[in-house]
Design a protein around this motif. Structure first.
Motif, short mmCIF file in Angstrom:
data_model
loop_
_atom_site.label_atom_id
_atom_site.label_comp_id
_atom_site.label_asym_id
_atom_site.label_seq_id
_atom_site.Cartn_x
_atom_site.Cartn_y
_atom_site.Cartn_z
N GLU A 196 8.93 -18.36 27.44
CA GLU A 196 8.67 -18.65 26.03
C GLU A 196 9.62 -19.72 25.51
OE1 GLU A 196 7.11 -14.10 25.78
OE2 GLU A 196 9.10 -14.60 24.97
N ALA A 197 10.88 -19.67 25.95
CA ALA A 197 11.85 -20.68 25.53
C ALA A 197 11.48 -22.06 26.06
CB ALA A 197 13.25 -20.30 26.00
N LEU A 198 10.88 -22.11 27.24
CA LEU A 198 10.55 -23.38 27.89
C LEU A 198 9.14 -23.86 27.53
CD1 LEU A 198 12.04 -22.59 31.42
CD2 LEU A 198 13.04 -24.04 29.64
N GLY A 199 8.45 -23.12 26.66
CA GLY A 199 7.13 -23.55 26.22
C GLY A 199 6.02 -23.28 27.21
N LYS A 200 6.23 -22.34 28.14
CA LYS A 200 5.22 -22.03 29.15
C LYS A 200 4.33 -20.87 28.69
CE LYS A 200 6.24 -24.96 32.39
NZ LYS A 200 5.24 -25.91 32.94
N PRO A 201 3.03 -20.96 28.84
CA PRO A 201 2.18 -19.80 28.57
C PRO A 201 2.61 -18.64 29.47
CG PRO A 201 0.85 -21.79 28.82
CD PRO A 201 2.25 -22.15 29.24
N SER A 202 2.68 -17.44 28.90
CA SER A 202 3.19 -16.31 29.66
C SER A 202 2.26 -15.11 29.50
CB SER A 202 4.60 -15.94 29.19
OG SER A 202 4.60 -15.54 27.83
N LEU A 203 2.38 -14.20 30.49
CA LEU A 203 1.63 -12.96 30.46
C LEU A 203 2.56 -11.85 30.95
CD1 LEU A 203 -1.12 -11.50 30.10
CD2 LEU A 203 -1.54 -11.95 32.53
#
Length: 418
Positions: A196-203
């Motif tokens: 989330e800090a690096l701007g990556k979509p996460s699950l």
């Protein structure tokens, strides 16, 4: 460097029973963003507790900076309001207030791991990844205890367009792997925080949905826009789930979090540091010759008088304290008897084994010495023979950084080819 405080040495404690970037990253943030020199210290020396669910480790000497509660059912040590500089999330605040702690409404919130995007090395990797484009469709991040789980080791596409990110790492390398992926599926809390800090979509994924186990996730997600309602169970996670990953924006006041860092309360008399924390991690496991303790003919500690074992243990503790004077952090230590030539790669294999195991220390003996122990039955692990509970002084002894070199404690023995 974001911080503006003068450079000083500050005490730091974290859970380091094994390498785990989620816990180890605080040192990088303290040095590279705040400009201080982090030094691992004992529990009774003023120190910071940072990233992680470390409130159970608090002592009167602790200052809490972004730490959270692990399990609300678990008893916590006494904590004073003046020890709190920042907390991970709203649920930790509520848990502490329920225990009678009078906390101000203005206490800064957020896990310091959210600051990793500002680290110089990470910023360089992020720029490189933006120029080159993603190398993987997805990154999978297990909890450290699930690295060998069949869900992860047998995931379709692993080693092709899916990368497994081992969190048992105290360098920044896992962050580079996350930047190389389009999406991040994580069982580990800090895999999600970093994504989330690096701007990556996460699950968020999990083997089950234990309310106590998910407390720390729900705590963190009080700081995130559009938080997930629950993790996706392993049984439902396929490659089709990649499309369910979403970018989630942390709503953390980073300036307030940085400003809350308790440098004044945790500063140390300037130590003469010879080895920085990152160098100590790079040389782990660190080899030390143990003349007088380890011999060609192995000795069973259970066959020695208790006073002799205590004497050997005290001497070893004193010797290691002297050896590591001037080190910012104590690494995993591999004691070796004089004259023993350790096979290539064995030191790291031993460390990896210890990180899967419950023992406080690991005795190492050449399999050529096995004839001396005809009454011992072991368990085969790859090309080793493991004997739980056998306490030997043989060819080598592997010691964790988080426990004293107490020879009276739990020890297991591995017989290795040589």
């Amino acid at each position: 460097m974001i911080g503006t405080a003068p450079v000083r040495a500050v005490g730091l404690r974290s859970w380091n029973a094994l390498r785990n970037l989620g816990d180890a990253v605080t040192a990088w943030i303290v040095r590279d963003l705040l400009g201080h020199s982090p030094v691992a210290v004992a529990a009774d020396v003023p120190h910071v507790l940072g990233t992680g669910s470390h409130l159970f480790m608090a002592t009167p000497a602790s200052r809490i900076w972004g730490t959270g509660v692990l399990d609300p059912r678990r008893t916590l040590p006494p904590i004073r309001p003046d020890q709190i500089a920042a907390l991970r999330g709203v649920r930790t605040v509520s848990a502490l207030r329920e225990r009678g702690l009078d906390l101000p409404a203005t206490v800064p919130l957020g896990d310091p791991g959210v600051l990793v995007r500002h680290l110089p090395e990470v910023r360089a990797w992020q720029a490189e990844a933006a120029r080159r484009g993603p190398r993987f469709r997805a990154a999978l991040v297990p909890h450290w205890s699930s690295v060998g789980h069949p869900f992860f080791t047998g995931f379709p596409g692993l080693g092709d367009d899916v990368v497994l990110v081992d969190p048992r790492d105290d360098t920044l390398a896992p962050l580079r792997a996350l930047l190389d992926a389009e999406v991040v599926l994580s069982q580990a809390l800090h895999g999600l925080i970093f994504a989330e800090a690096l701007g990556k979509p996460s699950l968020w994924i999990a083997e089950g949905d234990d309310p106590a186990a998910r407390f720390k996730f729900d705590d963190w997600y009080t700081n995130v826009a559009d938080p997930p309602d629950a993790p996706l169970p392993f049984a439902a996670v396929t490659r089709d789930a990649f499309g369910r990953a979403r970018p989630r924006t942390p709503r953390v006041d980073e300036a307030a979090l940085l400003a809350a860092f308790p440098a004044a309360a945790t500063g140390l008399d300037a130590p003469d540091l010879r080895v920085s924390f990152d160098l100590a991690r790079r040389v782990s496991p660190h080899r030390v010759e143990a003349a007088g303790l380890l011999h060609v003919e192995p000795r069973r500690l259970d066959h020695l008088p208790a006073d002799e074992v205590r004497r050997l243990s005290g001497n070893l503790d004193a010797a290691l304290a002297g050896h590591y004077r001037g080190w910012a952090e104590r690494p995993v230590t591999l004691l070796i008897r004089p004259g023993w030539s350790i096979p290539d790669g064995l030191a790291r294999r031993l460390r990896n084994f210890l990180e899967h195991y419950e023992s406080g220390s690991l005795a190492v003996v050449s399999q050529a010495q096995g004839w001396r122990f005809p009454d011992i039955e072991g368990q085969r692990w790859r090309d080793w023979i493991v004997v739980p509970g056998l306490r030997l002084l043989g060819d080598a002894l592997l010691l964790r950084p988080d426990v004293p070199a107490a020879l009276e404690g739990r020890m297991d023995t591995v017989f290795v080819p040589h």
